[in-house]
Design a protein around this motif. Structure first.
Motif, PDB file in Angstrom:
ATOM      1  N   THR A 252       1.065  -1.125   0.179  1.00  0.00           N
ATOM      2  CA  THR A 252      -0.058  -0.089  -0.040  1.00  0.00           C
ATOM      3  C   THR A 252       0.762   1.342  -0.028  1.00  0.00           C
ATOM      4  OG1 THR A 252      -1.436  -1.228   1.300  1.00  0.00           O
ATOM      5  CG2 THR A 252      -1.814   1.289   1.157  1.00  0.00           C
TER       6      THR A 252
ATOM      7  N   SER B 248      -5.681  -2.822  -4.320  1.00  0.00           N
ATOM      8  CA  SER B 248      -6.138  -2.204  -5.387  1.00  0.00           C
ATOM      9  C   SER B 248      -5.254  -0.993  -5.751  1.00  0.00           C
ATOM     10  CB  SER B 248      -7.460  -1.316  -4.881  1.00  0.00           C
ATOM     11  OG  SER B 248      -8.530  -2.325  -4.485  1.00  0.00           O
TER      12      SER B 248
ATOM     13  N   GLN C 133      -5.347   0.643  -0.278  1.00  0.00           N
ATOM     14  CA  GLN C 133      -5.712  -0.954   0.218  1.00  0.00           C
ATOM     15  C   GLN C 133      -7.093  -1.462  -0.640  1.00  0.00           C
ATOM     16  OE1 GLN C 133      -5.192  -2.410   3.044  1.00  0.00           O
ATOM     17  NE2 GLN C 133      -4.095  -0.746   4.133  1.00  0.00           N
ATOM     18  N   ALA C 134      -7.286  -2.780  -0.489  1.00  0.00           N
ATOM     19  CA  ALA C 134      -8.479  -3.197  -1.354  1.00  0.00           C
ATOM     20  C   ALA C 134      -9.593  -3.189  -0.677  1.00  0.00           C
ATOM     21  CB  ALA C 134      -8.197  -4.846  -1.508  1.00  0.00           C
ATOM     22  N   SER C 135     -10.467  -2.710  -1.180  1.00  0.00           N
ATOM     23  CA  SER C 135     -11.886  -2.273  -0.194  1.00  0.00           C
ATOM     24  C   SER C 135     -13.122  -2.465  -1.163  1.00  0.00           C
ATOM     25  CB  SER C 135     -11.849  -0.809   0.368  1.00  0.00           C
ATOM     26  OG  SER C 135     -11.735   0.239  -0.679  1.00  0.00           O
ATOM     27  N   PRO C 136     -14.050  -3.526  -0.896  1.00  0.00           N
ATOM     28  CA  PRO C 136     -13.546  -4.687  -0.264  1.00  0.00           C
ATOM     29  C   PRO C 136     -12.637  -5.528  -0.938  1.00  0.00           C
ATOM     30  CG  PRO C 136     -15.667  -4.923  -0.802  1.00  0.00           C
ATOM     31  CD  PRO C 136     -15.074  -3.785  -1.560  1.00  0.00           C
ATOM     32  N   THR C 137     -12.693  -5.687  -2.311  1.00  0.00           N
ATOM     33  CA  THR C 137     -11.923  -6.372  -3.133  1.00  0.00           C
ATOM     34  C   THR C 137     -11.071  -5.995  -4.048  1.00  0.00           C
ATOM     35  OG1 THR C 137     -13.443  -6.472  -4.620  1.00  0.00           O
ATOM     36  CG2 THR C 137     -13.713  -8.434  -3.473  1.00  0.00           C
TER      37      THR C 137
ATOM     38  N   THR D  26      -9.066  -3.996  -6.825  1.00  0.00           N
ATOM     39  CA  THR D  26     -10.006  -3.343  -8.072  1.00  0.00           C
ATOM     40  C   THR D  26      -8.815  -2.410  -8.542  1.00  0.00           C
ATOM     41  OG1 THR D  26     -11.000  -1.840  -6.753  1.00  0.00           O
ATOM     42  CG2 THR D  26     -12.354  -3.529  -7.736  1.00  0.00           C
TER      43      THR D  26
END
Lengths: 316, 316
Positions: free
Chosen positions: A144, A220, A285-289, A291
């Motif tokens: 991140t 992400s 961060q991935a939020s939620p997956t 992307t």
């Protein structure tokens, strides 16, 4: 293709190696090992041909492993009827490309097939290189906050091959960006830049490659549309034909994930090679997956998905 | 093909490596590196398929360098319309063949071409192995008096593919001899046999390969026709169709040049793997030029020349 690989080929071969989200294998002996078949149509296009494409493509795959390209093998499948002068031009191009990259073609093979059983010429190059950095760049090392850099403009290879194939009459010349990138990678490493992950956005372009890396890293990515380096003629053709340059193939380009504090230093090195190099985004961060998101100049955001079909077949 | 390589491909590539009369490159790092494209037609034949052929062929090329096969890359070019079940069978065969040889498929690539632009499936395998013997076997090490051994019977691969392609109705089954030979090479080396030269008589068969080695070594070879191991069905088909088994392709066979005092010990080791292994000839002085001579059961001698055309195309 993704489907064929994941559902048919990988399970049948039962090799853990092939599951790695990588362009080459890192052997315990400090070697990187990579292979690619080239079936580009047409065989020659503005800015390159199947020969230089095969050499640079394999050199670049080794560079993406953090390796110095050393040795290549060259396997040719000729279709009867390929004009000898064209074969000569392509062989000359292979020799020039290998010389430019200081790699040696150390072994090879030639097969011929009857007319109608091939398409002029297919080339398979396999490369061996010595690893330069430990640990090597890898999607699992993306963090991140990392900056996402690219070493130049997008989409020219895909459009140049398409234009040649479809005999599009364009106003200006549109040349493939077919080129080796190993010198840029070495320069970054020599300057002490931590190369967390490298990837060349060939088939499927920047969007597809980033989509794959987001899945592999579990993070992400946020791209800034205004930061994407695009040549005017690429932008113009994309607008007319409805292509998205983020999905077009590139051949002399790579994405580098580096720690944010090193981004500016890395960019200066890349700009030394090509003034269009740019930071195009950052890791979030991935939020939620996981992307890949693109922020437009108007502040809106769209998600870049994988295309279900191949946008342009036989581009490499 | 010889002409194409010598007059077009080698000069254009300007690589000293490719001039070496060898199946693979010996890298300074103690590695052997070899590549081959497979375009065999049909894709499946009695005793094998393009998948096992590709794995065993590359394993054998490494073994011929005096190396232990370790890692393979696998590049597939699929033609649209190849039945998925057939692809599955071939992939399974690749996996089984790699397991049998204890080599790992560590990297790969898959491309597809439109219907009519390929021929079902082409495979390019590239192999890396670690050198077992120093100095490695090489044509320049062949000496007058050396024994020429073969590890089994001749000509089955070529005839099996031909019979399948032409749908010949044979009385008995005729199976390709497609198999790996690295274990035999390692057993010879472990027993202290000096392997002066190794070569697998694939395309062009025993006669063509020996012709090439005679040129490379500057020596002549004398073969004994009565010593050539031949299966009855191969002999029968050759007589009917007018083929010479010495020019037919083999896939699980190799020729070994060993010092005469070690010939018997080497032969006993080879017979442990295949009771048909035999000494088929010996190395003599070149007088005045290097030739390959075959002594018939009646005491007459004929010279085995290179065939000007390809006897059987797309045999591997």
């Amino acid at each position: 293709m993704q489907n064929l690989l994941q559902k048919q080929i990988f399970p049948a071969l039962q090799s853990d190696w092939l599951k790695a989200p990588h362009d080459g294998a890192l052997l315990a002996e400090g070697l990187a090992f990579t292979t690619d078949s080239y079936v580009v149509s047409p065989l020659e296009f503005p800015g390159g041909d199947i020969g230089s494409l095969a050499v640079f493509g394999t050199v670049n795959d080794l560079a993406m492993c953090g390796a110095r390209p050393r040795w290549l093998s060259l396997a040719l499948i000729l279709e009867e009827g390929l004009p000898l002068e064209q074969l000569q031009r392509i062989l000359h191009s292979i020799q020039q490309a290998a010389g430019r990259c200081q790699v040696e073609i150390v072994t090879g093979d030639t097969k011929t097939v009857e007319r109608g059983k091939g398409d002029g010429l297919f080339i398979t190059t396999t490369g061996l290189g010595t690893l330069l950095s430990t640990p090597p760049p890898h999607p699992s090392r993306i963090q991140t906050g990392d900056a996402i850099l690219i070493n130049g403009d997008l989409g020219r290879h895909g459009l140049a091959v398409l234009a040649q194939r479809q005999k599009l009459e364009l106003e200006g010349p549109l040349f493939s960006d077919c080129a080796p990138v190993h010198a840029e990678v070495e320069a970054l490493l020599q300057a002490g830049i931590e190369l967390r992950c490298l990837r060349d956005p060939t088939r499927g372009g920047v969007a597809s490659v980033l989509h794959e890396l987001a899945q592999a890293s579990g993070l992400s990515f946020q791209l800034e549309e205004t930061c994407l380096p695009l040549h005017e003629e690429v932008q113009a053709v994309c607008e007319i034909l409805g292509f998205d340059p983020l999905y077009l193939a590139n051949e002399g380009k790579f994405l580098a994930f580096v720690p944010a504090p090193q981004a500016e230093a890395a960019l200066q090195i890349l700009k030394h090679f090509n003034s269009e190099a740019a930071q195009i985004g950052a890791v979030t961060q991935a939020s939620p997956t996981p992307t890949v998101n693109l922020k437009s100049p108007w502040g809106t955001t769209r998600t870049l998905d994988l295309l279900s079909g191949e946008q342009l077949p036989r581009i490499c």
